[in-house]
Design a protein around this motif. Structure first.
Motif, short mmCIF file in Angstrom:
data_model
loop_
_atom_site.label_atom_id
_atom_site.label_comp_id
_atom_site.label_asym_id
_atom_site.label_seq_id
_atom_site.Cartn_x
_atom_site.Cartn_y
_atom_site.Cartn_z
N SER A 155 28.73 48.77 -1.35
CA SER A 155 30.15 49.11 -2.01
C SER A 155 30.95 49.28 -1.00
O SER A 155 31.21 50.21 0.01
CB SER A 155 29.68 50.31 -3.01
N CYS A 156 31.99 50.19 -1.88
CA CYS A 156 33.58 50.34 -1.08
C CYS A 156 33.31 51.55 -0.27
O CYS A 156 34.03 51.88 0.80
CB CYS A 156 34.32 50.22 -1.42
N ASN A 157 32.35 53.00 -0.86
CA ASN A 157 32.89 54.14 -0.35
C ASN A 157 32.26 54.15 0.89
O ASN A 157 31.18 55.14 1.02
CB ASN A 157 32.35 54.74 -0.75
N THR A 158 31.08 53.15 1.05
CA THR A 158 29.90 52.99 2.84
C THR A 158 30.71 52.62 3.85
O THR A 158 30.41 52.02 5.18
CB THR A 158 28.45 51.97 2.83
N ARG A 159 32.16 52.22 3.75
CA ARG A 159 33.05 52.50 5.38
C ARG A 159 32.96 53.45 5.91
O ARG A 159 32.92 54.79 5.61
CB ARG A 159 34.37 52.13 4.98
N VAL A 160 32.54 52.89 7.11
CA VAL A 160 32.30 54.55 8.11
C VAL A 160 33.29 54.11 9.77
O VAL A 160 33.65 55.14 10.18
CB VAL A 160 30.62 54.30 9.22
N ASP A 161 33.93 52.75 10.59
CA ASP A 161 34.92 53.11 10.64
C ASP A 161 35.97 51.75 10.82
O ASP A 161 36.27 51.72 9.95
CB ASP A 161 34.42 53.01 12.07
N HIS A 162 36.71 52.40 11.37
CA HIS A 162 38.44 51.54 11.74
C HIS A 162 38.38 50.98 12.46
O HIS A 162 38.54 51.82 13.81
CB HIS A 162 39.34 52.10 11.24
N SER A 163 38.97 49.20 12.95
CA SER A 163 39.22 48.76 14.83
C SER A 163 40.03 47.84 14.55
O SER A 163 39.90 47.63 13.62
CB SER A 163 37.47 49.08 15.41
#
Length: 571
Positions: free
Chosen positions: A261-269
């Motif tokens: 699901s979208c709410n499992t996003r943990v980081d950005h790079s």
């Protein structure tokens, strides 16, 4: 039997590869496969797709109309402001868009000459230089649009200042300087990009905002997936995860993972840079030592002798008359100049700070730094320079942050946080992705609170409208901060020129930076904020341009910054 098997080997290999490709294409519909295995295969598919995408010059967003979300509503005043800003940075078009390379601007056949050359000048007078551009065949250019930079300097004095370039759009350019110190001054003019290259940069900015792409990791238990993210994503059957900021409305999207699901996003790079963006002809306009930051030589002398006001340092009647005449015709006033490696401002007294005076200046103050790595340099300089300023371990990734340093004895608090996406850092936790406007709204403010920010480099690949929108939100937050705490000091660090090569020019050209810097200055014009003019402070110095300027330039930036924090009080 072995001969028969050998003949069947190609067929067997084809069936295996076909099955593997079928598995990748239908992986989302396989419900009974172990989730961890699916996640690993998704990672493989992502890297395969990324590798293929990086080789294709036709992938991505051809224009903003392909963005799969509605644009934000704007007021009539905002629409009018945007038109004015876009008009302010409008750049002349090249009339011969398909002309051969030999007709493009050449720094080797072009030249400049000093117009008002005479035996000597006096400090405070204006110097005018004319630049005439020619192509590689030695034929005079009949149109403008070349990107030039110019400065005057005295190497033995470690002195330098920038000039203002005016494009007459007929192959001639005027450059105006103010002579700010006595001695032998040398004129330098540099072709950053020919007009033909600027047209390519304009096309890339509008058509390929995806040429730097980003990614996010989604993780749940032992499974993870990585998808592509950006301010704007190309139309696709794949659903999107909408990470638009609820407070500012700043958009950010990722392709939805297949299983998570979208709410499992943990980081950005940062995902990477798209390659092969240019045609063969276009690539000729981006060649190191040919047409990227190549000096243009003078026709005649490139030096002038500048005398002080008079032997006693006072105005004579003649020099008063000359200065009055100059004042009536001045076409440019720089922010300052270097003399003996120290920045001298034309708008206020700049102090030279040491570690003791910095501590005295910052005593009892909270300093908040927001932005990219160029303002992170300020945090690093201060923590390295002040022995009593101790950095607190927040377990933050190196070069990413957030960072915190304190001096308990002198009650000094120093903080750094990067701005929100787009940000090309190696990896930022989603919990640490904060927009500058939101951070400003969370600051109480007061006479002992200092805010400094910069935001420019990571927006160079996007249409300017996106940068205007971001600055508008920050400007509104600055006004709210100043309204509730008028004594809060707000300082903005501007953009700066940097080293360029054929590839880097397509993503971070000084032309992009100059356009953004012009917009920033106009949008904050008239507000009670202070600028640290990193553009002039980098360009006027004798050291090579760099995205992260060398320590001597950073030291001067800090001196300007602290001179605003602790100005000299006149009796």
């Amino acid at each position: 039997m072995w001969n028969k098997l050998a003949r069947c080997a190609p067929l067997f290999l084809f069936l295996v590869l076909s099955g593997f490709i079928f598995l990748l294409r239908n992986i989302g519909s396989i419900e009974n496969l172990n989730l961890k295995t699916v996640s690993a295969l998704n990672q493989l598919q992502y890297h395969i797709n990324t590798a293929l995408q990086s080789r294709s010059p036709h992938r991505g967003i051809r224009n903003l109309s392909q963005c799969s979300y509605p644009s934000q509503e704007r007021s009539q005043d905002e629409i009018t402001e945007e038109k004015l800003l876009l008009g302010l940075i409008a750049w002349p078009d090249s009339p011969r868009r398909s002309a051969p390379f030999k007709w493009s601007t050449s720094p080797f056949t072009s030249s400049f000459f000093i117009l008002n050359s005479r035996i000597q000048f006096r400090v405070g007078e204006q110097l005018e230089v004319m630049v005439r551009m020619y192509d590689f065949q030695g034929k005079a250019k009949q149109h403008g649009g070349d990107f030039l930079l110019a400065r005057i300097h005295s190497p033995e004095l470690k002195a330098g200042a920038v000039g203002k370039v005016v494009d007459h759009q007929n192959g001639f350019y005027s450059v105006y300087f103010v002579l700010l110190w006595a001695g032998v001054l040398r004129v330098s003019v540099t072709l950053v990009h020919p007009s033909e290259a600027v047209q390519v940069l304009k096309r890339l900015r509008e058509e390929r905002p995806d040429r730097v792409y980003f990614k996010s990791t989604f993780c749940s238990l032992d499974s993870f997936e990585t998808t592509e993210c950006n301010l704007c994503l190309p139309s696709s059957p794949r659903p999107l995860c909408n990470f638009t900021d609820p407070h500012t409305g700043e958009p950010w999207f990722c392709y939805k993972p297949k299983l998570l699901s979208c709410n499992t996003r943990v980081d950005h790079s940062k995902g990477g840079y798209l390659k092969h963006l240019l045609t063969g002809r276009e690539s000729l306009f981006f060649q190191s030592k040919v047409n990227i930051k190549v000096p243009i030589l003078a026709w005649g002398s490139d030096e002038v002798i500048v005398e002080p006001l008079d032997n006693k340092g006072k105005d004579t009647d003649q020099s008063k008359l000359e200065r009055q005449t100059h004042h009536n015709t001045v076409k440019f006033s720089p922010a300052g100049f270097y003399y003996q490696d120290a920045w001298v401002s034309n708008t206020g007294l700049i102090q030279q700070f040491n570690n003791t005076s910095i501590t005295e200046c910052l005593q009892g103050k909270a300093v908040h730094l927001f932005g990219d790595s160029t303002v992170r340099q300020w945090f690093e300089y201060l923590t390295d320079f002040l022995p009593d300023l101790t950095q607190i371990n927040l377990n933050s990734p190196q070069n990413v942050g957030p960072f915190l340093a304190v001096d308990s004895e002198h009650n000094i608090l120093l903080k750094y946080r990067c701005h929100g996406p787009p940000i090309r850092f190696s990896k930022v936790l989603t919990s640490e992705l904060h927009y500058i406007a939101n951070e400003l709204d969370n600051i109480t403010g007061g006479k002992d609170v200092v805010v400094a920010f910069t935001i420019w480099s990571h927006f160079s690949t996007f249409p300017v409208q996106m940068y205007i929108r971001r600055l508008r939100h920050i400007r509104q937050a600055v006004l709210r901060l100043r309204a509730r705490a008028p004594e809060t000091l707000v300082v903005i660090r501007t953009a700066n020129p940097q080293a360029l090569d054929p590839e880097y020019s397509l993503y971070n050209s000084d032309w992009f930076s100059l356009q953004l810097d012009t917009v920033l200055r106009r949008m904050f014009q008239g507000l009670d904020v202070f600028l640290v003019d990193a553009w002039e402070m980098t360009m006027a110095h004798y050291l090579p341009h760099a995205l992260h300027p060398p320590p001597v330039i950073v030291k001067n930036q800090i001196d300007v910054f602290l001179s605003h924090v602790c100005p000299i009080k006149h009796k």
